[in-house]
Design an enzyme around this catalytic site. Structure first.
Site, PDB file in Angstrom:
ATOM      1  CB  SER A 254      -3.838  -4.193   1.751  1.00  0.00           C
ATOM      2  OG  SER A 254      -3.782  -2.523   1.445  1.00  0.00           O
ATOM      3  CE  LYS A 255      -4.872  -5.268   8.741  1.00  0.00           C
ATOM      4  NZ  LYS A 255      -2.765  -6.246   9.427  1.00  0.00           N
ATOM      5  NE  ARG A 256      -1.825   0.649   0.152  1.00  0.00           N
ATOM      6  CZ  ARG A 256      -2.460  -0.207  -1.216  1.00  0.00           C
ATOM      7  NH1 ARG A 256      -2.084   1.322  -1.919  1.00  0.00           N
ATOM      8  NH2 ARG A 256      -2.701  -0.475  -2.348  1.00  0.00           N
ATOM      9  CG  HIS A 257      -7.964  -1.069  -0.409  1.00  0.00           C
ATOM     10  ND1 HIS A 257      -7.193  -1.671  -0.520  1.00  0.00           N
ATOM     11  CD2 HIS A 257      -7.667   0.038  -1.731  1.00  0.00           C
ATOM     12  CE1 HIS A 257      -6.348  -1.477  -1.502  1.00  0.00           C
ATOM     13  NE2 HIS A 257      -6.411  -0.767  -2.515  1.00  0.00           N
ATOM     14  N   GLY A 258      -8.538   0.778   4.274  1.00  0.00           N
ATOM     15  CA  GLY A 258      -9.663   0.507   5.038  1.00  0.00           C
ATOM     16  C   GLY A 258     -10.032  -1.463   5.622  1.00  0.00           C
TER      17      GLY A 258
END
Ligand code: GLU
Length: 502
Positions: A254-258
């Site tokens: 997800s976006k959390r991972h960049g």
């Protein structure tokens, strides 16, 4: 055997995600391997979330990646149109056929009634399934509902509520779905628009799709879709559900991972060839022990049977590494392409005007030369060399560590004198000056080199100091040294108004 036909069917509700690009790429590889066709279909029936801008953006990102389609919304093809909103009459026609054959029926239940059913199931601790109460309405009941102004949905009539459905997945083998997964689900909303499971099947069938290769999250839709194929007596396509894509911490990517949008990678200055090579190796295990493949090699080697079932980790750092491999190759084979990429990055940052003159181009080429292998993606030119194009941004930690000693202003001022006086300002001369001054002061050269680097570049990492000084040129070097001394003397930084050394 029929020609292989695969498809990718994005919903244009956001930018193309790397997971989507991955799915599309496997469909593309599979089709190309078999000499088949790859189709792009836009699933835009959710009008509140789909936009024209995203349709364009998705097509553009695919073009940039080099994933080409043989049939699609822009190029057309024999099975078009390729946008669901332009296929409404087709869905209506097939819904009517199901109604006529008794495989579907109108349901007049209101949202409140359905909610009540759901609540009841919850209270009784059983999974919710539609009760089927509209399955056999009398014409009187229908007339009453119509008179009340109710607008019906259309539900698929599931033949037997106790049925187990087995999906034969080309990657996962047999996947068994127990009966509670199925009920008479809605295929057309009361406003006449089709739902995903219905439109998707009608499209795959009428577009003669032979293989559906898609994300794992759609696996649970497959038994529902199989029921529609059966109702029509159609042969379903073969299906394959790709493994889940995870971030390095093993949670769903997800976006959390960049960066998750292909567009972000493009903006960071990645190379499409490297991205495709990296995507190919996610979940696909070729027999050889190597990682760099040309597109032709990937097409020749790709087999769905070699795709694993277990989740795959999307590792940004690994992708950066792979991009670096491609970048180095490009530096030798097509330097102009690297320069163009860097130029684009600088323009996007507002560090270059739209029209770049030949002298600046030459300067960029020299910067790229000096940065060398440090440039793994286009943006690295900023990470390691922004100071070539703009005033340095001072890293406070670097300033505190290397510029705050009492003796530093004195050293900088001595260097300034020497750099003003020398005849030539090339790397050999400046190196000579720095080393002689260190000897004279009886300190190690590092004692001068580190502060000098921070004063000129704002950071502790970057290319060789003497090389970068030659490229910056005498004028800018002197200017920055002077400004640094003033900053240290005043004890105030312009940006924060506080002392850089406290
Ligand atoms: N529109 C669906 C999606 O974007 C397509 C799924 C499928 O491939 O069937 O997830």
């Amino acid at each position: 055997m029929n020609t292989v036909r695969t498809r990718f069917a994005p919903s244009p509700t956001g930018y193309l995600h790397v997971g989507g690009a991955w799915t599309a790429f496997f469909n593309w590889l599979f089709a190309r391997h078999h000499g088949g066709r790859f189709i792009l279909r836009i699933e835009d029936t959710d009008r509140s979330r789909s936009t024209e801008e995203m349709v364009e953006a998705i097509l553009e990102d695919f073009r940039w990646l080099g994933i080409t389609w043989d049939e699609g919304p822009d190029v057309g093809g024999p099975y078009g149109p390729y946008r669901q909103t332009e296929r409404m009459a087709i869905y209506q026609e097939y819904a009517r056929k199901l109604l006529e054959r008794g495989h579907a029926y109108y349901c007049y239940c209101t949202p409140e009634e359905l909610e009540a059913e759901r609540h009841k199931a919850q209270a009784e601790h059983r999974p919710y399934r539609y009760s089927g109460r509209c399955r056999s309405l009398s014409s009187k009941e229908v007339a009453r509902f119509e008179a009340e102004g109710r607008r019906p949905t259309i539900r698929l009539r599931v033949r037997d509520y106790g049925e187990t459905i087995v999906v034969h997945d080309l990657i996962r083998g047999e996947v068994v779905f127990s009966p509670e997964h199925l009920d008479d689900y809605i295929i057309v909303r009361s406003d006449g628009t089709p739902l995903y499971n219905f439109a998707n099947v009608i499209d795959d069938h009428t577009m003669a799709i032979t293989h559906v290769i898609r994300a794992e999250e759609h696996l649970s839709n497959t038994p529902k879709q199989l029921l529609i194929y059966r109702a029509f007596d159609w042969t379903p396509p073969q299906v394959a559900h790709l493994p889940m894509l995870l971030g390095p911490d093993r949670s769903k990517l997800s976006k959390r991972h960049g960066a998750t949008a292909v567009r972000q990678y493009r903006e960071e200055g990645f190379l499409p060839e490297a991205i495709l090579n990296y995507l190919a190796l996610l979940g696909w295990y070729p027999e050889e022990d190597r990682e760099i493949y040309s597109l032709e090699e990937l097409i020749a080697r790709f087999h769905l049977e070699d795709v694993g079932k277990s989740p795959s980790v999307f590792d940004y750092q690994k992708l950066v590494w792979m991009n670096g491999v491609y970048m180095r190759k490009l530096m030798h084979e097509d330097r102009a392409k690297v320069l163009a990429l860097v130029e684009e990055t600088l323009k996007r940052e507002g560090l270059l005007p739209e029209a770049v003159d030949p002298a600046t181009r030459e300067y960029i080429a020299r910067v790229v030369e000096v940065l060398g292998d440090r440039i793994k993606v286009g943006r690295d030119v900023l990470r390691y060399g922004d100071f070539f194009f703009t005033e340095p941004t001072y890293d406070p930690e670097a300033v505190r560590t290397y510029l705050c000693g009492e003796e530093i202003p004195g050293y900088l001022s001595r260097l300034e004198e020497e750099f003003t006086r020398c005849q030539e300002f090339d790397r050999a001369t400046v190196e000579q000056i720095v080393r002689s001054l260190a000897a004279e002061l009886q300190v190690s050269s590092r004692v001068l080199i580190h502060p000098l680097r921070v004063a000129l570049t704002g950071k502790t990492i970057g290319p060789g100091l003497f090389e970068l000084m030659e490229l910056l040129g005498r004028h800018r070097v002197l200017q920055r040294l002077q400004r640094t001394r003033e900053m240290l003397k005043g004890g105030l930084t312009a940006s924060t108004g506080s002392s850089p050394c406290s």
